[in-house]
Every structure is written in structure tokens, then in C-alpha cells.
Write a protein that holds these residues in place. Structure first.
Motif, PDB file in Angstrom:
ATOM      1  N   UNK A 142       0.861  -1.171   0.000  1.00  0.00           N
ATOM      2  CA  UNK A 142       0.000   0.000   0.000  1.00  0.00           C
ATOM      3  C   UNK A 142       0.899   1.222   0.000  1.00  0.00           C
ATOM      4  N   UNK A 143       0.691   2.078  -0.953  1.00  0.00           N
ATOM      5  CA  UNK A 143       1.509   3.273  -1.054  1.00  0.00           C
ATOM      6  C   UNK A 143       0.610   4.450  -1.373  1.00  0.00           C
ATOM      7  N   UNK A 149      16.658  -0.382  -7.294  1.00  0.00           N
ATOM      8  CA  UNK A 149      16.175  -0.020  -8.627  1.00  0.00           C
ATOM      9  C   UNK A 149      14.689  -0.328  -8.752  1.00  0.00           C
ATOM     10  N   UNK A 150      14.325  -1.516  -8.306  1.00  0.00           N
ATOM     11  CA  UNK A 150      12.930  -1.926  -8.364  1.00  0.00           C
ATOM     12  C   UNK A 150      12.073  -1.043  -7.458  1.00  0.00           C
ATOM     13  N   UNK A 151      12.538  -0.831  -6.258  1.00  0.00           N
ATOM     14  CA  UNK A 151      11.793  -0.020  -5.302  1.00  0.00           C
ATOM     15  C   UNK A 151      11.580   1.389  -5.846  1.00  0.00           C
ATOM     16  N   UNK A 152      12.628   1.991  -6.343  1.00  0.00           N
ATOM     17  CA  UNK A 152      12.534   3.344  -6.884  1.00  0.00           C
ATOM     18  C   UNK A 152      11.630   3.380  -8.105  1.00  0.00           C
ATOM     19  N   UNK A 153      11.794   2.407  -8.968  1.00  0.00           N
ATOM     20  CA  UNK A 153      10.993   2.332 -10.183  1.00  0.00           C
ATOM     21  C   UNK A 153       9.517   2.262  -9.870  1.00  0.00           C
ATOM     22  N   UNK A 155       8.238   5.594  -8.335  1.00  0.00           N
ATOM     23  CA  UNK A 155       8.146   6.636  -9.357  1.00  0.00           C
ATOM     24  C   UNK A 155       6.948   6.408 -10.257  1.00  0.00           C
ATOM     25  N   UNK A 156       6.729   5.135 -10.574  1.00  0.00           N
ATOM     26  CA  UNK A 156       5.602   4.769 -11.419  1.00  0.00           C
ATOM     27  C   UNK A 156       4.289   5.168 -10.766  1.00  0.00           C
ATOM     28  N   UNK A 157       4.194   4.869  -9.506  1.00  0.00           N
ATOM     29  CA  UNK A 157       2.969   5.155  -8.758  1.00  0.00           C
ATOM     30  C   UNK A 157       2.764   6.662  -8.639  1.00  0.00           C
ATOM     31  N   UNK A 158       3.822   7.368  -8.317  1.00  0.00           N
ATOM     32  CA  UNK A 158       3.705   8.815  -8.182  1.00  0.00           C
ATOM     33  C   UNK A 158       3.298   9.458  -9.502  1.00  0.00           C
ATOM     34  N   UNK A 159       3.875   8.962 -10.567  1.00  0.00           N
ATOM     35  CA  UNK A 159       3.551   9.483 -11.890  1.00  0.00           C
ATOM     36  C   UNK A 159       2.084   9.213 -12.211  1.00  0.00           C
ATOM     37  N   UNK A 205       3.452  -6.297  -5.906  1.00  0.00           N
ATOM     38  CA  UNK A 205       4.812  -6.379  -6.439  1.00  0.00           C
ATOM     39  C   UNK A 205       5.324  -7.791  -6.226  1.00  0.00           C
ATOM     40  N   UNK A 206       6.131  -8.217  -7.154  1.00  0.00           N
ATOM     41  CA  UNK A 206       6.732  -9.530  -7.023  1.00  0.00           C
ATOM     42  C   UNK A 206       8.100  -9.366  -6.388  1.00  0.00           C
TER      43      UNK A 206
END
Ligand SMILES: [Zn+2]
Length: 57
Positions: free
Chosen positions: A17-18, A41-45, A48-52, A25-26
Motif C-alpha cells: 500500500x503506497x 532499482x525496483x523499489x525506486x521504479x 516513481x511509477x505510482x507517483x507518476x 509487487x513480485x
């Protein structure tokens, strides 16, 4: 592979939950020591995806 146990990691879907959103997420997990491996990398990706995605609404 887990560095500690030398065991193959298992992929497991985890609900995260974010902010306002729920998503899956896997993550790679060691079946022996239960250590979860998540690359920065995965965490940041993902974040960022969610924020976008939220910004677009
Ligand atoms: Zn392990």
C-alpha cells in the motif's frame, strides 16, 4: 540466490500500500531465512511509477 543460505530465491507476490493505492509487487524471497530481496532499482521504479500515475489524475 541467497548469499547466506545458497538457496534459490522464490518469487512471491506481496501487496503493497503506497499513498492512496494498493498494488502488487513480485519480490524475491529466500525460503530458508525468509529474507526478502528487493533491489533499490525496483523499489525506486515502482514508487516513481505510482507517483507518476497519481499525478496524471
Ligand atoms: Zn537465505
Amino acid at each position: 540466490m541467497c548469499d547466506k543460505c545458497q538457496k534459490a530465491l522464490v518469487a512471491e507476490k506481496v501487496k503493497v500500500r503506497y499513498l492512496e493505492g494498493n498494488f502488487e509487487v513480485e519480490l524475491l524471497k529466500c525460503p530458508t531465512c525468509k529474507m526478502v530481496f528487493i533491489s533499490d532499482e525496483l523499489a525506486m521504479g515502482k514508487m516513481l511509477e505510482v507517483e507518476k500515475g497519481l499525478e496524471d489524475k
